[in-house]
Enzyme design. Structure first.
Site, PDB file in Angstrom:
ATOM      1  N   TYR A  74      -0.680   4.889  -8.079  1.00  7.81           N
ATOM      2  CA  TYR A  74      -0.355   5.942  -9.179  1.00  7.81           C
ATOM      3  C   TYR A  74       0.176   7.050  -8.476  1.00  7.81           C
ATOM      4  O   TYR A  74       1.087   7.687  -8.987  1.00  7.81           O
ATOM      5  CB  TYR A  74      -1.520   6.202  -9.889  1.00  7.81           C
ATOM      6  N   ALA A  76       1.906   7.366  -5.839  1.00  7.96           N
ATOM      7  CA  ALA A  76       3.298   7.078  -5.280  1.00  7.96           C
ATOM      8  C   ALA A  76       4.237   7.246  -6.543  1.00  7.96           C
ATOM      9  O   ALA A  76       5.405   7.763  -6.195  1.00  7.96           O
ATOM     10  CB  ALA A  76       3.405   5.797  -4.570  1.00  7.96           C
ATOM     11  N   ILE A 110      -6.826  17.441 -15.805  1.00  3.47           N
ATOM     12  CA  ILE A 110      -6.611  17.919 -16.871  1.00  3.47           C
ATOM     13  C   ILE A 110      -7.310  17.092 -18.194  1.00  3.47           C
ATOM     14  O   ILE A 110      -7.409  15.783 -18.012  1.00  3.47           O
ATOM     15  CB  ILE A 110      -5.081  17.944 -17.477  1.00  3.47           C
ATOM     16  N   ASN A 116       6.995  13.041 -19.968  1.00  4.30           N
ATOM     17  CA  ASN A 116       5.585  13.232 -20.075  1.00  4.30           C
ATOM     18  C   ASN A 116       4.741  11.868 -20.002  1.00  4.30           C
ATOM     19  O   ASN A 116       3.947  11.786 -19.394  1.00  4.30           O
ATOM     20  CB  ASN A 116       5.179  14.053 -20.904  1.00  4.30           C
TER      21      ASN A 116
END
Ligand code: NDP
Length: 249
Positions: A157, A159, A190, A92
């Protein structure tokens, strides 16, 4: 909760804040023993552990920079010695840097690639060693809608998030026959610290393109992670699951 992850050992990188925090809390509520990593916000990670313990769950927080191979080895070594197994890895931890191509500095490129690509590579490789011996495991990569569709001003970002899709599909083919599933979640917009610098008008424009008419919550992503981590997702492998409220249809 329903004990979907009872006694499973789950590692969530960057589990102290945002989406990682929501995943860690949900996994603990489902009965998992949760290991979270942090790199700069120790207090946030400690608060997540305290919250899990308050809810009668089990969790520890470990400092580990995902870019650092020694840190990664040490977290995986600790899980092996303390828990004896690793059932689920959630890659994450990530950073976002937004810039038009001509404004993008090489340093920016390097740190995006190191955190968002090398990190999941190092953690997946180390986790797979344990999972292969167990002949079971789940790897969940947090990609992004921009990794699927691209985004102006976010070429590097985006990619790095596309990397996770190729990585997910390839690992699913490689590790599936050995009992390990590998999937990606592609969140939309989000509400976390990551997007706090986005200007109000850009924010409103983004939300106007979401069919459900609202920004996503970290828990919206956590619910899909529980599905993939638990027996509910046992036959799902190599997929990229969009969780974006219908931002891109
Ligand atoms: P946050 O900024 O809220 O949290 C990022 C987390 O990553 C923090 O826990 C941070 O640790 C950790 N982290 C960052 N760099 C490193 C590093 N080098 N080593 C270890 N940990 C690190 O972001 P989100 O929760 O929003 O993002 C989580 C993931 O979701 C990211 O991969 C992001 O790209 C992706 N995503 C987010 C979207 C959004 O709209 N928010 C949309 C699509 C994808 P610490 O707390 O110690 O700083």
């Amino acid at each position: 909760m329903t004990g979907l992850l009872k006694d499973k050992v789950v590692l969530v990188t960057g589990g102290g804040r945002g989406i990682g925090k929501a995943i860690a809390l949900r996994c603990a509520d489902e009965g998992a023993i949760v290991v979270i990593t942090w790199v700069s916000h120790e207090n946030s990670a400690t608060e997540v552990v305290n919250e899990i313990v308050k809810r009668n769950g089990q969790a520890i927080a470990v400092r580990a920079d995902v870019k650092d191979e020694e840190d990664v080895k040490s977290v995986i070594g600790k899980i092996k010695s303390d828990c004896g197994k690793l059932d689920v890895l959630v890659n994450n931890a990530g950073i976002m840097r937004n810039n038009l191509l001509l404004m993008t500095k090489t340093d920016e490129f390097d740190s995006l690639v190191a955190t968002n690509c090398k990190g999941p590579f190092l953690f997946s490789r180390a986790a797979a060693k344990i999972m292969l011996k167990q002949k079971s495991g789940r790897i969940i990569n947090i990609s992004s809608v921009v990794g699927v569709y691209g985004s102006k001003g976010q070429s590097v970002y985006s990619a790095t998030k596309s990397f996770l899709i190729g990585f997910t599909k390839s690992l699913a083919k490689e590790l599936g026959p050995l009992g390990i599933t590998v999937n990606a979640i592609a969140p939309g917009f989000i509400d976390t610290d990551l997007i706090q610098d986005i200007r109000q008008e850009v924010r409103e424009d983004l939300i106007s393109h979401i069919a459900l008419g609202r920004i996503g919550t970290p828990d919206d992503i956590a619910k899909t992670a529980i599905f993939l981590a638990s027996d509910l997702g046992s036959y799902v492998n190599g997929q990229v699951i969009g969780v974006d409220g219908g931002q891109v249809i």
